[in-house]
Each structure stands twice: as C-alpha cells, then as structure tokens.
Motif scaffolding. Structure first.
Motif, PDB file in Angstrom:
ATOM      1  N   THR A  65       0.822  -1.218   0.000  1.00 27.58           N
ATOM      2  CA  THR A  65       0.000   0.000   0.000  1.00 27.58           C
ATOM      3  C   THR A  65       0.854   1.267   0.000  1.00 27.58           C
ATOM      4  OG1 THR A  65      -0.170  -0.228   2.400  1.00 27.58           O
ATOM      5  CG2 THR A  65      -2.031  -1.027   1.101  1.00 27.58           C
ATOM      6  N   SER A  66       2.071   1.192   0.549  1.00 31.10           N
ATOM      7  CA  SER A  66       2.925   2.383   0.477  1.00 31.10           C
ATOM      8  C   SER A  66       4.394   1.984   0.618  1.00 31.10           C
ATOM      9  CB  SER A  66       2.562   3.397   1.574  1.00 31.10           C
ATOM     10  OG  SER A  66       2.928   2.890   2.829  1.00 31.10           O
ATOM     11  N   ARG A 114      13.608   2.309   3.804  1.00 31.72           N
ATOM     12  CA  ARG A 114      13.694   1.085   3.001  1.00 31.72           C
ATOM     13  C   ARG A 114      12.700   0.045   3.491  1.00 31.72           C
ATOM     14  NH1 ARG A 114      19.784   0.241   0.648  1.00 31.72           N
ATOM     15  NH2 ARG A 114      20.207   2.428   0.272  1.00 31.72           N
ATOM     16  N   GLN A 115      11.451   0.478   3.472  1.00 33.54           N
ATOM     17  CA  GLN A 115      10.372  -0.404   3.932  1.00 33.54           C
ATOM     18  C   GLN A 115       9.177  -0.283   3.004  1.00 33.54           C
ATOM     19  OE1 GLN A 115       9.077   0.425   7.924  1.00 33.54           O
ATOM     20  NE2 GLN A 115      10.222  -1.314   8.757  1.00 33.54           N
ATOM     21  N   VAL A 116       8.459  -1.386   2.843  1.00 33.33           N
ATOM     22  CA  VAL A 116       7.190  -1.381   2.111  1.00 33.33           C
ATOM     23  C   VAL A 116       6.114  -1.853   3.075  1.00 33.33           C
ATOM     24  CG1 VAL A 116       5.870  -2.516   0.282  1.00 33.33           C
ATOM     25  CG2 VAL A 116       8.199  -1.745  -0.174  1.00 33.33           C
ATOM     26  N   ALA A 119       3.230   4.354  -6.962  1.00 34.75           N
ATOM     27  CA  ALA A 119       4.328   5.239  -7.366  1.00 34.75           C
ATOM     28  C   ALA A 119       4.307   6.552  -6.593  1.00 34.75           C
ATOM     29  CB  ALA A 119       4.241   5.513  -8.865  1.00 34.75           C
ATOM     30  N   ARG A 120       3.097   6.970  -6.181  1.00 33.93           N
ATOM     31  CA  ARG A 120       2.981   8.278  -5.489  1.00 33.93           C
ATOM     32  C   ARG A 120       3.794   8.318  -4.210  1.00 33.93           C
ATOM     33  NH1 ARG A 120      -3.216   7.928  -5.726  1.00 33.93           N
ATOM     34  NH2 ARG A 120      -3.524   7.894  -7.978  1.00 33.93           N
ATOM     35  N   SER A 121       3.927   7.142  -3.546  1.00 34.93           N
ATOM     36  CA  SER A 121       4.620   7.169  -2.246  1.00 34.93           C
ATOM     37  C   SER A 121       6.144   7.223  -2.382  1.00 34.93           C
ATOM     38  CB  SER A 121       4.185   5.982  -1.377  1.00 34.93           C
ATOM     39  OG  SER A 121       4.407   4.765  -2.039  1.00 34.93           O
ATOM     40  N   LEU A 122       6.651   7.215  -3.623  1.00 37.35           N
ATOM     41  CA  LEU A 122       8.107   7.328  -3.799  1.00 37.35           C
ATOM     42  C   LEU A 122       8.592   8.749  -3.553  1.00 37.35           C
ATOM     43  CD1 LEU A 122       8.671   5.178  -7.030  1.00 37.35           C
ATOM     44  CD2 LEU A 122       9.478   4.627  -4.725  1.00 37.35           C
TER      45      LEU A 122
END
Length: 429
Positions: free
Chosen positions: A83-84, A90-92, A271-274
């Motif tokens: 989700t983000s 360095r975490q998803v 991609a927005r959370s990059l």
C-alpha cells in the motif's frame, strides 16, 4: 544467523512480465529475493481477451508464481498487497499492516484502468487487466445473449444485443473482432427467439483511426477487416457518458447493456509514495539505468516506468518492453552488488502485432508489414512461443486449432451469481 539472512534483500513488487523476468535472471545472484503480488499467478496478459471471450480458460494463460519459481532457491513468493513505500527507511507497508524491509526494491506493479476523471463509469464499463476482469466480462457478454433471449420487448432486446467497446487500441480491436465472431458464428442456431448474428458490435475510438500505434496503412486494413467481420467502427467522436442503460457518443445516446472499457490505463498508485515527480499518467520518469532519481537502490520497470527511447519516443507499455526492462534491472542490481554502475537501458523494438479475429491480424516489423491470414499465423506463432509453460503452449495450440476448425469456444460457461451481469456484492467473511 545463517549466511542466507545476511545476503542483501531484493523486494520485487509485481509478478508480471517485468517482475518475473528480473527475478528469473537473478537466479544465481547472492541475494535474498521476495516476490510480492496481489494474486498467486503470473498472467500472460496479451491473451486475456481470449478468456473474456470464452476462447481459452483461465489456466491456459496463467501459471502459479510458486510453480514457475519452485526450483529457484533464492526466491520466496509472498501473497499480499503493497500500500505504500518508505524509501528513506527502506520499507514497504502491506495492506495487512505488516512491513517488509529491503536493500533493493523493484517496483513493477503495472497499470490499472483509467477513466479520464469519470471513475463512476467503472461499474458500467468494466476494463480488462486481470483474470477476475476477464471472467467478469465473459459472464456479462454471455449473459447479455441470455437476457435478450428471454426479452419480449423489442427495444429492450435490442439493447441487450448492443455491445460497445470503447478504445481502438490492440485490446479494443481484438475484443471487438472476437465478439463479432462469437455473435456471427459460435452462437449460431443455439437460440430460439433471437438471432445472435443481429447483435450490434461497435468499436468506438475518439481519435482519427484504430490502432494508432501502427502505420496508417495497417490501421486502414485493420478497419476494413473489422468491418468485414461485422463490427461497426466509429472514429473521431468520443464517448461522453456511460450508465446502466447505454452510452452517449458525442450528443447521441445509444442504448447498450454491455459496454467494455479499453481506452486508457493509469499507473499503479504505489508510485505516489516514492516522493518523486510523476508524469501525466502517474508513471515514474526513471534514470537511464531504470532507477528512481535520487534513490539508486529503487528501480521501476514495466508499465509503471516512463522511459524514453533514443529517438525521443516513449517505450510502449507492451510485454516485450516489460521483459526487457526486468532483465535490465537484474543486470543493474548485479552491477551494484559488485560496486559498479549499469549501462543505460536500450529498448529493442521488435515490432507491433494485433489480431482482429478469425484469420485476420496486422503485423508491423519495422517497415515489413503483413495483414490478413499470413499475419494471423505469425501472431499465433509469436504468442504461443512466448507463453510461459510448455504445457500451456500445447493446450493453447490445441484449443485454438479446435476453435478455429469448429468455430466452437470451449470456455463458454457462465460462472458466479449476481444481477444482470453486475459484479456480485462481496459477502462479509
């Protein structure tokens, strides 16, 4: 702590062409790889429309990721939805609240349908991106003929027998051609109160021609082949509204119970959370080695990456491009592991293919142009060759040969319960 856990961790989000190809190329690399996907299978997307139109069944074009990667010891497959992304830590973060750490990240979560700001159309005009979409669409198409058969009101019957495909790219053209073939041939003599051949299949393209990515000459041939199959082709006028009763073409309302969306895609919202600027379609403009600007340990590939070719044109959102990007990211990560930098990504364009229906296709291989029967055989060979498992290739070939000689489409079973072709409401667990 064993040696395996001390290895750098690569997290790959998305088991499509880009994610899977990168993972496979890194088979012998000194890495721990986690492949995360929302579904448990890799999908051969170019043939999705064949499942939607009952020519192939789901297992013909999909294979479980765990099965494909079962012999690759450095990979773990994880079912879940990201989700983000927190690039700094360095975490998803996943939908269930858990977080996965990574040393390297490959974001290859693809694209979804884009309704150009009209998201309320989604319920009335489903798109075609996943197996769920294809099975839902198949159900709607087959139910439309059933509803028409049961209708006594001529106007209502005509609306059930009116189909519109919005978008004249390869998916739209392939769907329209196949649907016309089903109506004219496959369902012949099966109904008592309707003639399926009277179904109206219309392909609507807002631009001046169908298959705009092909040379103009092939676009015209494709249009002629579609019309020969019985498809009405409408170009130059956009769809301005879609609801449960039909759609509006310019200022004219057309009653139609089945509208399919094949007009546009938007990049996955991940991609927005990059935290980097995105292009108009929500894709990530990447560095020449496909890494994210300012984040050399994060890579983007496939439909989510905005990449320019040497001539300034965008790399198209097609399977061969996604595979090449996946392979390139694998090479780039190997280089990083050795303290080197990867060379820039170069897209090799092998040409463009689209099928229009029974025995008709168009092929453009850099000036070498084919259409009609020869193009169809070429298209068939190319797609069967690129299917992932050998078993699938054989099954697909046999099913196709049968469908071709008999006009029968084996997967014509209506599955699921629900209203008039709407998605059934989700049941509480």
């Amino acid at each position: 702590m064993n040696h395996h856990n001390r290895l750098p961790h690569l997290l790959v989000i998305g088991g499509g062409f880009a994610g899977l190809w990168a993972t496979r190329v890194l088979a012998g690399a000194p890495l721990r790889i986690t492949l995360l996907d929302r579904s448990n299978h890799h999908l051969f997307q170019p043939l999705l429309y064949q499942v939607a139109t009952a020519g192939l069944s789901a297992p013909d074009i999909a294979a479980p990721l765990r099965h494909i990667l079962r012999r690759q010891r450095n990979v773990e497959v994880r079912l879940g939805e990201a989700t983000s992304i927190d690039p700094a830590r360095r975490q998803v973060v996943l939908a269930d609240g858990t977080a996965l750490d990574f040393d390297y990240l490959l974001l290859a979560s693809g694209a979804t349908h884009a309704y150009f700001g009209n998201d309320h159309w989604a319920g009335h005009a489903p798109g075609l991106k996943s197996l769920d979409d294809a099975l839902h669409l198949r159900r709607r198409l087959l139910l439309a003929f059933e509803r028409a058969e049961a209708c006594t009101d001529p106007g209502e019957r005509a609306a059930w027998l009116s189909f519109a495909i919005v978008g004249g790219g390869p998916t739209g053209v392939e769907l329209a051609g196949t649907l016309a073939e089903i109506a004219r041939h496959t369902l012949k003599d099966e109904f008592r109160h309707i003639d399926p051949a009277s179904a109206r299949v219309r392909l609507v393209e807002a631009g001046p021609r169908v298959l705009a990515s092909f040379p103009e000459e092939l676009s015209h041939r494709a249009r002629r082949q579609l019309e020969k199959l019985g498809v009405e082709v409408s170009t130059g006028v956009p769809v301005t509204a879609i609801d449960g009763a039909g759609y509006r073409l310019g200022d004219v309302f057309v009653p139609a119970r089945t509208v399919v969306w094949a007009a546009g895609v938007a990049a996955s919202p991940l991609a927005r959370s990059l935290g980097v600027p995105l292009d108009r379609a929500g894709r990530v403009p990447v560095e020449p080695d496909l890494s994210v600007p300012g984040q050399p340990h994060v890579f983007v590939a496939g439909d989510l990456a905005a990449v320019k070719q040497a001539n300034g044109a965008a790399v198209p959102g097609v399977a061969p491009a996604a595979k090449q990007m996946g392979r390139h990211v694998a090479v780039a990560i190997r280089a990083r592991l050795q303290g080197a930098n990867a060379r820039p990504f170069r897209y090799r364009d092998f040409g463009n293919l689209a099928t229009i229906g029974r025995m008709a296709a168009v092929v453009d291989l850099h000036g070498f142009k084919l259409s009609g029967l020869l193009a169809w055989w070429f298209w068939l060979a190319a797609h069967v060759f690129f299917l992932i498992g050998f078993r699938n290739r054989l099954v697909v070939l046999l099913n196709w040969a049968w469908a071709y000689w008999s006009y029968q489409r084996a997967a014509r079973i209506i599955l699921g319960k629900g209203g008039d072709g709407e998605r059934p409401p989700a049941k509480p667990e």
